[in-house]
Write a protein that holds these residues in place. Structure first.
Motif, PDB file in Angstrom:
ATOM      1  N   LEU A  34       0.742  -1.221   0.008  1.00  0.00           N
ATOM      2  CA  LEU A  34      -0.098   0.169   0.014  1.00  0.00           C
ATOM      3  C   LEU A  34       0.735   1.331   0.026  1.00  0.00           C
ATOM      4  O   LEU A  34       0.522   2.157  -0.725  1.00  0.00           O
ATOM      5  N   GLY A  35       1.857   1.260   0.775  1.00  0.00           N
ATOM      6  CA  GLY A  35       2.719   2.356   0.855  1.00  0.00           C
ATOM      7  C   GLY A  35       3.450   2.586  -0.358  1.00  0.00           C
ATOM      8  O   GLY A  35       3.823   3.836  -0.802  1.00  0.00           O
ATOM      9  N   THR A  36       3.743   1.522  -1.186  1.00  0.00           N
ATOM     10  CA  THR A  36       4.668   1.577  -2.485  1.00  0.00           C
ATOM     11  C   THR A  36       3.742   2.295  -3.241  1.00  0.00           C
ATOM     12  O   THR A  36       4.007   3.042  -4.392  1.00  0.00           O
ATOM     13  N   LEU A  37       2.387   1.691  -3.500  1.00  0.00           N
ATOM     14  CA  LEU A  37       1.410   2.287  -4.489  1.00  0.00           C
ATOM     15  C   LEU A  37       1.193   3.671  -4.207  1.00  0.00           C
ATOM     16  O   LEU A  37       1.119   4.433  -5.204  1.00  0.00           O
ATOM     17  N   LEU A  38       0.941   4.298  -3.158  1.00  0.00           N
ATOM     18  CA  LEU A  38       0.666   5.637  -2.773  1.00  0.00           C
ATOM     19  C   LEU A  38       1.896   6.335  -3.154  1.00  0.00           C
ATOM     20  O   LEU A  38       1.858   7.511  -3.944  1.00  0.00           O
ATOM     21  N   TRP A  39       3.026   6.071  -2.752  1.00  0.00           N
ATOM     22  CA  TRP A  39       4.416   6.771  -3.186  1.00  0.00           C
ATOM     23  C   TRP A  39       4.553   6.739  -4.682  1.00  0.00           C
ATOM     24  O   TRP A  39       4.956   7.824  -5.257  1.00  0.00           O
ATOM     25  N   ASP A  40       4.108   5.767  -5.208  1.00  0.00           N
ATOM     26  CA  ASP A  40       4.453   5.344  -6.571  1.00  0.00           C
ATOM     27  C   ASP A  40       3.532   6.319  -7.590  1.00  0.00           C
ATOM     28  O   ASP A  40       3.960   7.057  -8.615  1.00  0.00           O
ATOM     29  N   ALA A  41       2.189   6.245  -7.144  1.00  0.00           N
ATOM     30  CA  ALA A  41       1.348   7.315  -7.721  1.00  0.00           C
ATOM     31  C   ALA A  41       1.689   8.724  -7.415  1.00  0.00           C
ATOM     32  O   ALA A  41       1.766   9.768  -8.453  1.00  0.00           O
ATOM     33  N   THR A  46      -3.515  -8.855  -3.472  1.00  0.00           N
ATOM     34  CA  THR A  46      -2.145  -8.250  -2.937  1.00  0.00           C
ATOM     35  C   THR A  46      -1.239  -8.744  -4.195  1.00  0.00           C
ATOM     36  O   THR A  46      -0.385  -7.961  -4.671  1.00  0.00           O
ATOM     37  N   THR A  47      -1.392  -9.905  -4.854  1.00  0.00           N
ATOM     38  CA  THR A  47      -0.385 -10.349  -5.865  1.00  0.00           C
ATOM     39  C   THR A  47      -0.479  -9.380  -6.978  1.00  0.00           C
ATOM     40  O   THR A  47       0.269  -9.021  -7.616  1.00  0.00           O
ATOM     41  N   ALA A  48      -1.958  -8.950  -7.190  1.00  0.00           N
ATOM     42  CA  ALA A  48      -2.166  -8.351  -8.380  1.00  0.00           C
ATOM     43  C   ALA A  48      -1.503  -6.965  -8.348  1.00  0.00           C
ATOM     44  O   ALA A  48      -0.626  -6.345  -9.351  1.00  0.00           O
ATOM     45  N   LEU A  49      -1.466  -6.356  -7.301  1.00  0.00           N
ATOM     46  CA  LEU A  49      -0.553  -5.058  -6.818  1.00  0.00           C
ATOM     47  C   LEU A  49       0.658  -5.004  -6.852  1.00  0.00           C
ATOM     48  O   LEU A  49       1.363  -4.514  -7.630  1.00  0.00           O
ATOM     49  N   ARG A  50       1.519  -6.300  -6.322  1.00  0.00           N
ATOM     50  CA  ARG A  50       2.712  -6.619  -6.305  1.00  0.00           C
ATOM     51  C   ARG A  50       3.199  -6.681  -8.087  1.00  0.00           C
ATOM     52  O   ARG A  50       4.212  -6.176  -8.267  1.00  0.00           O
ATOM     53  N   ARG A  53      10.121  -2.263  -7.585  1.00  0.00           N
ATOM     54  CA  ARG A  53       9.792  -0.920  -7.241  1.00  0.00           C
ATOM     55  C   ARG A  53       9.490  -0.911  -5.739  1.00  0.00           C
ATOM     56  O   ARG A  53       9.708  -0.011  -5.000  1.00  0.00           O
ATOM     57  N   ILE A  54       9.069  -2.182  -5.187  1.00  0.00           N
ATOM     58  CA  ILE A  54       8.903  -2.211  -3.799  1.00  0.00           C
ATOM     59  C   ILE A  54      10.074  -1.893  -2.863  1.00  0.00           C
ATOM     60  O   ILE A  54      10.164  -1.499  -2.003  1.00  0.00           O
ATOM     61  N   THR A  55      11.047  -2.712  -3.612  1.00  0.00           N
ATOM     62  CA  THR A  55      12.268  -2.936  -3.095  1.00  0.00           C
ATOM     63  C   THR A  55      12.844  -1.162  -2.731  1.00  0.00           C
ATOM     64  O   THR A  55      13.487  -0.876  -1.743  1.00  0.00           O
ATOM     65  N   VAL A  88      13.403  -6.744   3.228  1.00  0.00           N
ATOM     66  CA  VAL A  88      13.969  -7.349   2.107  1.00  0.00           C
ATOM     67  C   VAL A  88      12.841  -8.020   1.337  1.00  0.00           C
ATOM     68  O   VAL A  88      12.278  -9.355   1.398  1.00  0.00           O
ATOM     69  N   PRO A  89      12.103  -7.430   0.380  1.00  0.00           N
ATOM     70  CA  PRO A  89      11.123  -7.723  -0.289  1.00  0.00           C
ATOM     71  C   PRO A  89      11.236  -9.231  -1.199  1.00  0.00           C
ATOM     72  O   PRO A  89      12.471  -9.080  -1.731  1.00  0.00           O
ATOM     73  N   ASN A  90      10.515 -10.170  -1.141  1.00  0.00           N
ATOM     74  CA  ASN A  90      10.543 -11.384  -2.126  1.00  0.00           C
ATOM     75  C   ASN A  90       9.362 -11.570  -2.892  1.00  0.00           C
ATOM     76  O   ASN A  90       8.432 -11.149  -2.686  1.00  0.00           O
ATOM     77  N   GLN A  91       9.840 -12.317  -4.176  1.00  0.00           N
ATOM     78  CA  GLN A  91       8.934 -12.375  -5.158  1.00  0.00           C
ATOM     79  C   GLN A  91       7.866 -13.255  -4.682  1.00  0.00           C
ATOM     80  O   GLN A  91       6.607 -13.024  -5.083  1.00  0.00           O
ATOM     81  N   THR A  92       8.132 -14.237  -3.565  1.00  0.00           N
ATOM     82  CA  THR A  92       7.188 -14.990  -3.165  1.00  0.00           C
ATOM     83  C   THR A  92       6.767 -14.135  -1.936  1.00  0.00           C
ATOM     84  O   THR A  92       7.565 -14.348  -0.600  1.00  0.00           O
ATOM     85  N   TRP A  93       5.964 -13.193  -1.903  1.00  0.00           N
ATOM     86  CA  TRP A  93       5.830 -12.299  -1.053  1.00  0.00           C
ATOM     87  C   TRP A  93       5.650 -12.533   0.564  1.00  0.00           C
ATOM     88  O   TRP A  93       5.753 -11.668   1.510  1.00  0.00           O
TER      89      TRP A  93
END
Length: 302
Positions: free
Chosen positions: A97-104, A131-135, A142-144, A156-161
């Motif tokens: 959520l934080g990444t989505l808002l920051w990216d926007a 969650t997977t759709a937004l990731r 980008r989340i990293t 440490v963000p992981n693809q397997t979130w």
């Protein structure tokens, strides 16, 4: 039986060897001490009270626990193994959520209707598909970038979130972005994030809200995950609480629990101690109790 006397030369050599070995034995380091609760406060006696009560809440608990707490109004903080890394489970979702808002904001745009629908389901219902759709839209890279920009140095963000690595101290940095004015998220974004966390469904409002004074405005996100590799549970809860004209935040992460309920019990014991100590005027008032049977689908794991 025949006894063979030890020669003077052999005896001297043996004593010399023992003398050389003695300093080495004395130099062996003592066993490392375990983590301790460390609290500071501008309010007289509060740090000692919190240290004592959080320590008591942890006594006899199984597994590992990471704790971080901050009450800016009284300049109070507490930590316990706050830099230990844990599998994130659904506590990854506020990071998304934080990444989505920051990216926007970075792209000077508003969230789309689709993004708002996914974000709402992700936070309020802990929906994994959303969650997977937004990731996937944002990308793990980008989340990293977001967590690094936020100073979340041990996340440490992981693809397997569900197995993203998080720490209690870093979760507090995320909550601080949501609760305080900053350069990463504007006031509108912060209000949006908190509104979603305030509207988490009733069955998922357990954990850090336990023991909060009646009337407290609660912003929470929980998560749990039983790893197939060891059969043990990771159970977490992060929250922000507005009461008495101030907002404080708390992150409690657990690992190595034999049961799901064991992790919840640890979190809620710590939460009750903290809420009670920082709200002494309502010590005997009616407190928020979590649902008896929280529900949440477990996130993906490796």
């Amino acid at each position: 039986m025949t006894h063979h006397p030890i020669s003077r030369r052999a005896l001297t050599a043996a004593l010399a060897a023992a003398a050389l070995a003695a300093p080495l034995a004395m130099a062996e380091p003592a066993a490392a001490a375990g983590p301790k609760v460390v609290c500071t406060s501008a309010k007289k006696g509060l740090a000692d009270k919190l240290t004592k009560d959080i320590t008591a809440a942890l006594r006899g608990r199984a597994g590992k626990t990471g704790i971080a707490f901050s009450d800016p109004a009284s300049k109070t903080t507490c930590t316990y193994d706050a830099d230990r890394q844990f599998d994130s489970a659904s506590v990854f979702k506020p990071i998304v959520l934080g990444t989505l808002l920051w990216d926007a904001e970075q792209h000077k745009r508003s969230l789309t209707a689709r993004e708002k629908t996914l974000a709402k389901k992700m936070i309020t219902e802990s929906d994994n598909d959303s969650t997977t759709a937004l990731r996937n839209q944002l990308t793990t890279a980008r989340i990293t970038t977001f967590v690094k920009t936020a100073g979340m140095t041990r996340t440490v963000p992981n693809q397997t979130w569900g197995t993203t690595q998080i720490t209690a101290r870093d979760e507090q940095k995320l909550l601080a972005l949501f609760t305080n004015r900053n350069k990463l998220l504007n006031d509108k974004s912060r209000a949006y994030a908190l509104d979603l966390m305030n509207k988490v469904i009733a069955s998922q409002r357990w954990g850090t809200p336990a023991g909060a004074p009646q009337g407290t405005k609660v912003y929470v996100k929980n998560g749990w995950l039983q790893r197939s590799k060891d059969g043990l549970w990771r159970v977490h809860s992060i929250g922000a609480f507005t009461t008495g004209g101030r907002t404080y935040t708390m992150s409690v992460l657990t690992d190595g629990n034999r049961t799901w309920q064991g992790g919840i019990d640890t979190i809620q014991a710590v939460a009750r101690a903290i809420h009670r100590d920082v709200n002494p005027a309502v010590r005997h008032g009616k407190l928020i109790l979590p649902p008896a049977h929280p529900q949440e689908v477990m996130p993906p794991q490796a």
